[in-house]
Design a protein around this motif. Structure first.
Motif, short mmCIF file in Angstrom:
data_model
loop_
_atom_site.label_atom_id
_atom_site.label_comp_id
_atom_site.label_asym_id
_atom_site.label_seq_id
_atom_site.Cartn_x
_atom_site.Cartn_y
_atom_site.Cartn_z
N PHE A 125 0.83 -1.20 0.00
CA PHE A 125 0.00 0.00 0.00
C PHE A 125 0.88 1.26 0.00
N ALA A 126 1.96 1.24 0.76
CA ALA A 126 2.87 2.39 0.80
C ALA A 126 3.53 2.60 -0.56
N ALA A 127 3.94 1.50 -1.19
CA ALA A 127 4.55 1.61 -2.51
C ALA A 127 3.51 2.08 -3.54
N ALA A 128 2.28 1.61 -3.40
CA ALA A 128 1.21 2.04 -4.30
C ALA A 128 0.96 3.54 -4.15
N ASP A 129 1.00 4.04 -2.93
CA ASP A 129 0.85 5.48 -2.71
C ASP A 129 1.96 6.26 -3.40
N PHE A 130 3.18 5.73 -3.34
CA PHE A 130 4.31 6.37 -4.02
C PHE A 130 4.05 6.43 -5.53
N ILE A 131 3.60 5.33 -6.11
CA ILE A 131 3.38 5.28 -7.55
C ILE A 131 2.22 6.20 -7.95
N VAL A 132 1.18 6.23 -7.15
CA VAL A 132 0.04 7.12 -7.44
C VAL A 132 0.50 8.58 -7.40
N ARG A 133 1.34 8.93 -6.42
CA ARG A 133 1.86 10.30 -6.35
C ARG A 133 2.71 10.62 -7.57
N GLN A 134 3.52 9.65 -8.01
CA GLN A 134 4.34 9.86 -9.21
C GLN A 134 3.44 10.10 -10.42
N TRP A 135 2.39 9.28 -10.57
CA TRP A 135 1.48 9.41 -11.71
C TRP A 135 0.74 10.75 -11.65
N ASN A 136 0.27 11.12 -10.48
CA ASN A 136 -0.48 12.37 -10.35
C ASN A 136 0.41 13.60 -10.49
N SER A 137 1.72 13.44 -10.31
CA SER A 137 2.62 14.58 -10.48
C SER A 137 2.85 14.90 -11.95
N LEU A 138 2.50 13.96 -12.83
CA LEU A 138 2.62 14.22 -14.26
C LEU A 138 1.53 15.19 -14.70
N HIS A 139 1.86 16.03 -15.64
CA HIS A 139 0.87 16.93 -16.22
C HIS A 139 -0.15 16.09 -16.98
N PRO A 140 -1.43 16.48 -16.98
CA PRO A 140 -2.45 15.69 -17.69
C PRO A 140 -2.09 15.41 -19.16
N ALA A 141 -1.43 16.35 -19.81
CA ALA A 141 -1.02 16.12 -21.20
C ALA A 141 0.02 14.99 -21.28
N GLU A 142 0.92 14.93 -20.29
CA GLU A 142 1.91 13.86 -20.26
C GLU A 142 1.25 12.51 -19.97
N GLN A 143 0.25 12.52 -19.09
CA GLN A 143 -0.49 11.29 -18.80
C GLN A 143 -1.18 10.78 -20.06
N LYS A 144 -1.82 11.71 -20.80
CA LYS A 144 -2.52 11.33 -22.02
C LYS A 144 -1.54 10.81 -23.06
N LYS A 145 -0.39 11.47 -23.18
CA LYS A 145 0.64 11.05 -24.13
C LYS A 145 1.13 9.63 -23.79
N PHE A 146 1.31 9.37 -22.49
CA PHE A 146 1.77 8.06 -22.06
C PHE A 146 0.71 7.01 -22.41
N CYS A 147 -0.56 7.32 -22.11
CA CYS A 147 -1.64 6.37 -22.40
C CYS A 147 -1.78 6.14 -23.90
N ASP A 148 -1.65 7.19 -24.71
CA ASP A 148 -1.75 7.03 -26.16
C ASP A 148 -0.63 6.15 -26.70
N ARG A 149 0.54 6.26 -26.10
CA ARG A 149 1.68 5.48 -26.56
C ARG A 149 1.57 4.01 -26.18
N HIS A 150 0.93 3.71 -25.05
CA HIS A 150 0.90 2.34 -24.56
C HIS A 150 -0.43 1.62 -24.72
N PHE A 151 -1.43 2.29 -25.24
CA PHE A 151 -2.73 1.62 -25.42
C PHE A 151 -3.17 1.69 -26.86
#
Length: 151
Positions: A125-151
């Motif tokens: 759970f602690a590691a999951a919180d770390f990963i969620v914080r990392q993901w949420n620290s990305l700009h929404p455009a970067e999140q979308k770009k990552f999802c477009d590249r991998h899906f």
């Protein structure tokens, strides 16, 4: 000099105008005070590495179960199952573990939980919180770009 004349002529203040000037002079004398005898201020000694012994290599802190490959695989699989429900795509979790630095930081968060007496589930759970914080620290455009590249 004109300042002192103006302060002397400020009769209605009854000499209170001199207090800021005196305070400024005292503050300047206090801050400009040099160490006695003209010696530089003593500093803390800096440890020089010995020529005979190399400095010890820093070992990354990892949880006790991380020394076993099956424990690490269980940890990764638990995170891959749990994190998509928290809005983190599975390929991002895999990317976290493919980078040495981010994987080390993720395991360090689990290690901290272990040091605080948490069980394996709470360490995940602690590691999951770390990963969620990392993901949420990305700009929404970067999140979308990552999802477009991998899906």
């Amino acid at each position: 000099m004109l300042l002192f004349v103006a302060l002397l002529l400020a009769i209605p203040t009854y000499g209170l105008s001199f207090l800021p000037v005196v305070g400024a002079l005292v503050l300047r004398a206090w801050t400009d005070r040099a160490p006695q005898d003209g010696q530089p201020a003593p500093t803390a000694p800096v440890a020089q590495p010995s020529a005979q012994r190399p400095a010890p290599k820093q070992i990354a802190a990892v949880p006790s179960w991380a020394k076993d490959a099956s424990g690490v695989e269980r940890f990764k699989s638990d995170l891959l199952v749990a994190l998509p429900s928290r809005g983190v795509p599975g390929p991002y979790v895999s990317a976290i573990f493919s980078g040495e630095e981010t994987a080390r930081l993720c395991l360090a968060s689990a290690q901290t939980a272990e040091e605080n007496g948490r069980d394996f589930y709470r360490q995940c759970f602690a590691a999951a919180d770390f990963i969620v914080r990392q993901w949420n620290s990305l700009h929404p455009a970067e999140q979308k770009k990552f999802c477009d590249r991998h899906f």
